[in-house]
Design a protein around this motif. Structure first.
Motif, short mmCIF file in Angstrom:
data_model
loop_
_atom_site.label_atom_id
_atom_site.label_comp_id
_atom_site.label_asym_id
_atom_site.label_seq_id
_atom_site.Cartn_x
_atom_site.Cartn_y
_atom_site.Cartn_z
N SER A 151 70.73 73.14 17.92
CA SER A 151 70.52 74.42 18.61
C SER A 151 69.10 74.90 18.41
N ASP A 153 67.60 77.75 17.82
CA ASP A 153 67.92 79.12 17.44
C ASP A 153 66.66 79.91 17.09
N PHE A 196 63.02 80.61 27.62
CA PHE A 196 64.27 80.27 26.93
C PHE A 196 64.89 81.51 26.29
N GLY A 197 64.08 82.27 25.54
CA GLY A 197 64.59 83.43 24.84
C GLY A 197 65.11 84.52 25.76
N THR A 223 66.28 84.13 28.76
CA THR A 223 67.51 83.66 29.41
C THR A 223 68.69 83.71 28.47
N LYS A 224 68.49 83.32 27.21
CA LYS A 224 69.56 83.39 26.22
C LYS A 224 70.02 84.83 26.02
N SER A 225 69.06 85.76 25.99
CA SER A 225 69.39 87.17 25.84
C SER A 225 70.16 87.67 27.07
N LEU A 246 72.06 85.83 29.09
CA LEU A 246 73.40 85.25 29.09
C LEU A 246 74.32 85.97 28.10
N LYS A 247 73.75 86.49 27.03
CA LYS A 247 74.54 87.16 26.01
C LYS A 247 74.79 88.64 26.34
N ALA A 291 67.53 76.84 28.63
CA ALA A 291 68.51 77.81 28.16
C ALA A 291 69.81 77.76 28.97
N GLN A 301 72.80 72.97 26.66
CA GLN A 301 74.07 72.81 25.95
C GLN A 301 75.13 72.11 26.80
#
Length: 313
Positions: A49, A51, A99-100, A102-104, A106-107, A233, A237
């Motif tokens: 990951s 992270d 990446f960051g 997009t991850k934020s 999605l969450k 992102a 996975q």
């Protein structure tokens, strides 16, 4: 003394290679310091990951690359191979930014604090540094800058104060595009495709040193780094999910990173500002390979507190 050096140069055999200069020796020592700063943690990660901890270490690498690149380009150190490292560091930053975000997204989805956070973490520190530079320049050299230039500089729209800060207007251009596109009620794949189309417009329709946003050639050079981070992102996975065995995942990622590093080394001799396509390709090869390597080291239970500390601040 110069006569002695001249005589030595004439009597040395053909094919002689010079020894390392002080800058190169210092870089070698620094490289070993960074390498040995990766120490084993108490336990390994359960999965692969990218992270927050990995991101901090990669930002540390990016900062070091940018600093060395500018020191070399401005003649403070003599290491020609690092002349372009600043652009490679920026590529890592932009991939991590995409990446960051997009991850934020999605969450937590898209919320009203999006630009407030960007202002606090990016624009406000930049403004403070810019004001400090303007004041220091006036105190030490009595150089006064027109008010209109100061105002536009505050938002990264004028490069008179510091040409290297083209990055501010560039990243906010992608922040705005990301916010607009990902606020749409459509499939994420379509959102990504629209973002890539936007990057293509920047790449092929914003000429070097354009009056539009005072865009330097770096706009075109780094046009695709941010959407690559978004794509990683969204789908990294899912791609790893198809490979059930974690050891096979590690093998494939290590093979990809090694291939990219080999491609970087082979292609590096062709790097040149005037050949933007090759320049972009080489930057992304190094950036992606380093991202994979640090991610795999994190999975293996090794990380660098030294790099994380630099990246954090």
């Amino acid at each position: 003394m110069s006569d002695i050096i001249d005589i030595k140069m004439r009597i040395l055999p053909e094919g002689y290679t010079r020894s390392m200069n002080h800058s190169e020796l210092a870089l070698l020592c620094f490289g070993f310091l960074v390498l040995f700063s990766f120490v084993r943690k108490a336990e390994r990660e359960k999965g692969i990951s990218l992270d927050y901890r990995v991101s901090e270490q990669l930002k540390g690498i990016s900062i070091i690359l940018v600093i060395f690149g500018h020191l070399c380009a401005n003649g403070f150190i003599d290491i020609p191979s690092l002349k372009f490292s600043g652009a490679q560091g920026v590529s890592i930053f932009l991939i991590l930014s995409g990446f960051g975000l997009t991850k934020s997204y999605l969450k937590n989805g898209m919320n009203g604090s999006f630009f407030i956070k960007r202002f606090k973490t990016v624009l406000l520190p930049y403004m403070l540094v810019t004001v400090s530079v303007i004041l220091l320049d006036y105190i030490t050299h009595k150089n006064s800058i027109p008010k209109s230039v100061i105002l536009s500089s505050m938002f990264g729209l004028n490069m008179m104060v510091d040409p290297t800060m083209w990055y501010i207007s560039f990243i906010f251009l992608f922040y705005i595009s990301f916010y607009v596109i990902f606020s749409l009620n459509i499939n994420n794949l379509i959102k990504l495709m629209i973002l890539v189309l936007f990057s293509c417009l920047i790449k092929f329709n914003v000429p070097s040193n354009s009056s539009l946003l005072n865009a330097p050639y770096e706009y075109s050079l780094h046009a695709f780094a941010f959407p690559i981070g978004v794509m990683i992102a969204l789908y990294s996975q899912q791609l790893l999910f198809f490979i059930k065995n974690i050891k096979v995942q590690v093998f494939y990622l290590a093979a990809i990173a090694l291939s990219m590093l080999i491609g970087f080394v082979i292609s590096y001799k062709y790097i040149a500002i005037e050949h933007q396509t090759i320049y972009t390709y080489i930057n992304l090869l190094l950036a992606l390979s380093l991202i994979i390597i640090v991610t795999l080291l994190r999975y293996a239970g090794r990380e660098s507190n030294f790099l994380a500390l630099i990246g954090k601040y």
